[in-house]
Design a protein around this motif. Sequence first.
Motif, short mmCIF file in Angstrom:
data_model
loop_
_atom_site.label_atom_id
_atom_site.label_comp_id
_atom_site.label_asym_id
_atom_site.label_seq_id
_atom_site.Cartn_x
_atom_site.Cartn_y
_atom_site.Cartn_z
N MET A 86 0.82 -1.21 0.00
CA MET A 86 0.00 0.00 0.00
C MET A 86 0.85 1.26 0.00
O MET A 86 1.81 1.37 0.76
N TYR A 87 0.46 2.23 -0.84
CA TYR A 87 1.04 3.56 -0.72
C TYR A 87 0.55 4.16 0.60
O TYR A 87 -0.50 3.76 1.13
N PRO A 88 1.28 5.12 1.15
CA PRO A 88 0.91 5.66 2.47
C PRO A 88 -0.54 6.09 2.60
O PRO A 88 -1.21 5.71 3.57
N GLU A 89 -1.06 6.85 1.66
CA GLU A 89 -2.44 7.32 1.80
C GLU A 89 -3.46 6.20 1.60
O GLU A 89 -4.58 6.27 2.12
N VAL A 90 -3.09 5.17 0.84
CA VAL A 90 -3.95 4.00 0.72
C VAL A 90 -4.03 3.30 2.07
O VAL A 90 -5.11 2.87 2.51
N LEU A 91 -2.89 3.17 2.73
CA LEU A 91 -2.88 2.57 4.06
C LEU A 91 -3.75 3.37 5.02
O LEU A 91 -4.53 2.79 5.80
N ARG A 92 -3.65 4.67 4.98
CA ARG A 92 -4.46 5.50 5.88
C ARG A 92 -5.95 5.22 5.65
O ARG A 92 -6.72 5.08 6.61
N LYS A 107 9.12 6.15 7.06
CA LYS A 107 8.83 7.23 8.00
C LYS A 107 7.39 7.70 7.84
O LYS A 107 6.67 7.93 8.83
N GLU A 108 6.93 7.82 6.61
CA GLU A 108 5.57 8.26 6.35
C GLU A 108 4.56 7.21 6.84
O GLU A 108 3.52 7.55 7.41
N ILE A 109 4.89 5.94 6.63
CA ILE A 109 4.03 4.86 7.09
C ILE A 109 3.93 4.87 8.61
O ILE A 109 2.83 4.76 9.19
N ILE A 110 5.06 5.00 9.29
CA ILE A 110 5.07 5.05 10.75
C ILE A 110 4.26 6.23 11.26
O ILE A 110 3.46 6.10 12.21
N ASP A 111 4.41 7.37 10.63
CA ASP A 111 3.66 8.57 11.04
C ASP A 111 2.16 8.34 10.92
O ASP A 111 1.38 8.76 11.79
#
Length: 314
Positions: A45-51, A77-81
């Motif tokens: 997943m891209y970060p925003e997809v994960l969100r 880092k973006e995923i962790i955030d």
Amino acid sequence: MNPICNLFHIKYPIIQAGMVWCSGWRLASAVSNTGGLGIIGAGSMYPEVLRAHIQKCKAATAKPFAVNIPLLYPNIKEIIDIVVEEEVKIVFSSAGNPATWTSFLKEKGITVVHVVANTKFALKAQEAGVDAIVAEGFEAGGHNGREETTTLCLIPIIKSAIKIPVIAAGGIGSGKAMLAAFALGADAVQVGSAFAVAEESSAHPAFKNKIISATEGDTRLAMKKLVPVRLLKNEFAEAVATAEADGANREVLIALLGRARAKLGMFEGDMENGELEIGQVSAMLNEIKPAGEILQDIWQEFLAEKDRVTKLAF
């Protein structure tokens, strides 16, 4: 009380693996709603997809769920955030050094579990401060250990070496296998392939049908010169086998793998040119059904087998 059930606040010591292209919010919430621990797989997943998946999962279940994070992810880092911002309570980390992020996550009140395939990394994960270990044997699908240690051997070795709870993974898709894992010292089990064919899995229907059609010997461990991965046999897997037999180096294998090969097969449904990651237990799977039913079948068989074994006369 079971230490894993106590740690995660779940009813059953059954964890759904965070599989790429299979483990979205629908699967995770279905497992959690049935009393296990559902996991969203961030690796595909891209970060925003994960969100978006985290938010949808929170809307679909009031029960605990987790996110699996490969630590070598390029946007780590973006995923962790995002995990912190969305107040995810449990993280399963894999494919990297747990010392890098475990302390940070625990400072945020997050329970951390790390996936390993040998004792060396189990001890490193324990030293890093993780709350539990997933010990994954050679039978597992997807990325695998170079040592090729089977679950039957790996679980008791790791259990005797560490003091924190151990979750057994690799080749576990039934209550009988779950009971065996507990007999070896496991505190819970992680189930991947059996949930990959759940109705709520985001895997392509063609991939699910290929899994339930698989027979003994239809998977193989490939690409050891890169990262070992267990694949269902198809044209791509045979091309990899031929290249490896011819002595292909890392560069040749990287070129053959290309980009988005797993997405092509597991998510988009190309059964010949895609990378089809699944475990050996696929040979035992023969039906697509709801995730909650899969979990309950495993649990009920576990209880029945426990009673049967208890009554055996030696």
